[in-house]
Design a protein around this motif. Structure first.
Motif, PDB file in Angstrom:
ATOM      1  N   SER A  15       0.823  -1.210   0.000  1.00 14.61           N
ATOM      2  CA  SER A  15       0.000   0.000   0.000  1.00 14.61           C
ATOM      3  C   SER A  15       0.856   1.259   0.000  1.00 14.61           C
ATOM      4  O   SER A  15       1.669   1.486   0.903  1.00 14.61           O
ATOM      5  N   SER A  16       0.662   2.108  -1.020  1.00 14.32           N
ATOM      6  CA  SER A  16       1.466   3.334  -1.091  1.00 14.32           C
ATOM      7  C   SER A  16       1.104   4.283   0.050  1.00 14.32           C
ATOM      8  O   SER A  16       1.952   5.032   0.540  1.00 14.32           O
ATOM      9  N   CYS A  17      -0.146   4.260   0.493  1.00 13.55           N
ATOM     10  CA  CYS A  17      -0.551   5.123   1.624  1.00 13.55           C
ATOM     11  C   CYS A  17       0.189   4.700   2.896  1.00 13.55           C
ATOM     12  O   CYS A  17       0.596   5.548   3.698  1.00 13.55           O
ATOM     13  N   ARG A  20       3.826   5.895   2.780  1.00 12.65           N
ATOM     14  CA  ARG A  20       4.039   7.294   3.184  1.00 12.65           C
ATOM     15  C   ARG A  20       4.286   7.380   4.686  1.00 12.65           C
ATOM     16  O   ARG A  20       5.178   8.074   5.153  1.00 12.65           O
ATOM     17  N   LEU A  39      -4.863  -6.735   2.196  1.00 19.16           N
ATOM     18  CA  LEU A  39      -6.020  -6.192   1.474  1.00 19.16           C
ATOM     19  C   LEU A  39      -6.622  -7.198   0.491  1.00 19.16           C
ATOM     20  O   LEU A  39      -7.687  -6.946  -0.080  1.00 19.16           O
ATOM     21  N   GLN A  46      -9.249  -5.758   5.516  1.00 17.83           N
ATOM     22  CA  GLN A  46      -9.736  -4.415   5.894  1.00 17.83           C
ATOM     23  C   GLN A  46     -11.242  -4.417   6.164  1.00 17.83           C
ATOM     24  O   GLN A  46     -11.776  -3.484   6.764  1.00 17.83           O
ATOM     25  N   PHE A  47     -11.924  -5.490   5.701  1.00 13.12           N
ATOM     26  CA  PHE A  47     -13.372  -5.551   5.905  1.00 13.12           C
ATOM     27  C   PHE A  47     -13.749  -6.289   7.194  1.00 13.12           C
ATOM     28  O   PHE A  47     -14.932  -6.434   7.501  1.00 13.12           O
ATOM     29  N   GLN A  59      -9.766   1.116   5.316  1.00 14.21           N
ATOM     30  CA  GLN A  59      -8.544   1.359   4.550  1.00 14.21           C
ATOM     31  C   GLN A  59      -7.346   1.406   5.483  1.00 14.21           C
ATOM     32  O   GLN A  59      -7.461   1.852   6.627  1.00 14.21           O
ATOM     33  N   VAL A  60      -6.204   0.984   4.948  1.00 14.09           N
ATOM     34  CA  VAL A  60      -4.943   1.242   5.649  1.00 14.09           C
ATOM     35  C   VAL A  60      -4.348   2.513   5.056  1.00 14.09           C
ATOM     36  O   VAL A  60      -4.676   2.860   3.912  1.00 14.09           O
ATOM     37  N   PRO A  61      -3.528   3.218   5.804  1.00 15.72           N
ATOM     38  CA  PRO A  61      -3.013   2.903   7.122  1.00 15.72           C
ATOM     39  C   PRO A  61      -3.921   3.434   8.231  1.00 15.72           C
ATOM     40  O   PRO A  61      -4.783   4.286   8.004  1.00 15.72           O
ATOM     41  N   GLN A  72      -6.007   8.048   7.657  1.00 12.64           N
ATOM     42  CA  GLN A  72      -5.602   9.028   6.623  1.00 12.64           C
ATOM     43  C   GLN A  72      -4.112   9.354   6.742  1.00 12.64           C
ATOM     44  O   GLN A  72      -3.664  10.005   7.700  1.00 12.64           O
ATOM     45  N   SER A  73      -3.380   8.931   5.742  1.00 10.79           N
ATOM     46  CA  SER A  73      -1.910   9.023   5.812  1.00 10.79           C
ATOM     47  C   SER A  73      -1.420  10.459   6.068  1.00 10.79           C
ATOM     48  O   SER A  73      -0.511  10.654   6.882  1.00 10.79           O
ATOM     49  N   GLN A 112      -3.838   8.603  -6.145  1.00 10.93           N
ATOM     50  CA  GLN A 112      -3.893   7.257  -5.569  1.00 10.93           C
ATOM     51  C   GLN A 112      -5.305   6.747  -5.264  1.00 10.93           C
ATOM     52  O   GLN A 112      -5.634   5.623  -5.651  1.00 10.93           O
ATOM     53  N   ASN A 116      -7.472   2.777  -6.034  1.00 10.44           N
ATOM     54  CA  ASN A 116      -7.354   1.740  -5.007  1.00 10.44           C
ATOM     55  C   ASN A 116      -8.288   0.576  -5.346  1.00 10.44           C
ATOM     56  O   ASN A 116      -9.099   0.648  -6.267  1.00 10.44           O
ATOM     57  N   LEU A 117      -8.137  -0.507  -4.612  1.00  5.57           N
ATOM     58  CA  LEU A 117      -8.793  -1.761  -5.002  1.00  5.57           C
ATOM     59  C   LEU A 117     -10.296  -1.616  -5.174  1.00  5.57           C
ATOM     60  O   LEU A 117     -10.882  -2.101  -6.149  1.00  5.57           O
ATOM     61  N   SER A 118     -10.932  -0.904  -4.217  1.00  5.51           N
ATOM     62  CA  SER A 118     -12.394  -0.828  -4.282  1.00  5.51           C
ATOM     63  C   SER A 118     -12.846  -0.054  -5.520  1.00  5.51           C
ATOM     64  O   SER A 118     -13.861  -0.380  -6.140  1.00  5.51           O
TER      65      SER A 118
END
Ligand SMILES: N[C@@H](CCC(=O)N[C@@H](CS)C(=O)NCC(=O)O)C(=O)O
Length: 145
Positions: A15-17, A20, A39, A46-47, A59-61, A72-73, A112, A116-118
């Motif tokens: 995860s890029s978030c 960071r 994920l 995450q669910f 969501q991460v992180p 929220q990163s 980004q 994301n996946l969703s």
């Protein structure tokens, strides 16, 4: 925080978030523990109920630190900057600082999250590449100054 008082980062390695936040923690030499949230595995950890209780955005992180849990990163990084100011991450000059904030917001808000996946699930497999390329190039074209 763990019993030893270390912050806990809920994170996924790809995860890029999360990257960071990991980079900010490393630059500030903050010792922490990681709880991996995969994920993809188990339909997306995450669910899970446990994780949703920590971050209803699923969501991460997320970072547990100083008795609070932050999602929220960029909010996490700002909190680290305010509470652990050295070494500083943001430039002292307001014009340089606003440039860093602008680029950060562009990445974290304009590039980004669009891929994301969703979101990619909604876009559909055959359109994913073009969708992601458009989000990245329009975001990069938004950087000037
Ligand atoms: N604005 C949020 C975005 C968080 C985000 O999009 N996280 C992604 C991983 S980089 C995620 O958890 N995705 C899960 C999903 O799409 O189901 C931040 O900067 O922390």
């Amino acid at each position: 925080m763990t019993e030893s008082g270390k912050p806990i980062l809920y994170s996924y390695f790809r995860s890029s978030c999360s990257w960071r936040v990991r980079i900010a923690l490393a630059l500030k030499s903050i010792d922490y523990e990681t709880v991996p949230v995969n994920l993809i595995k188990d339909g997306g950890q995450q669910f899970s109920k446990e994780f949703q209780a920590l971050n209803p955005m699923k969501q991460v992180p997320a970072l547990k630190i100083d008795g609070i849990t932050i999602g929220q990163s960029l909010a996490i990084i700002e909190y680290l900057e305010e509470t652990r100011p050295t070494p500083r991450l943001l430039p002292q000059d307001p014009k340089k600082r606003v440039l860093v904030r602008m680029i950060s917001d562009l990445i974290a808000g304009g590039i980004q999250p669009l891929q994301n996946l969703s979101i990619l699930k909604q876009v559909g497999q055959e359109n994913q590449l073009a969708w992601a390329q458009k989000a990245i190039s329009s975001g990069f074209n938004g950087v000037h100054g």
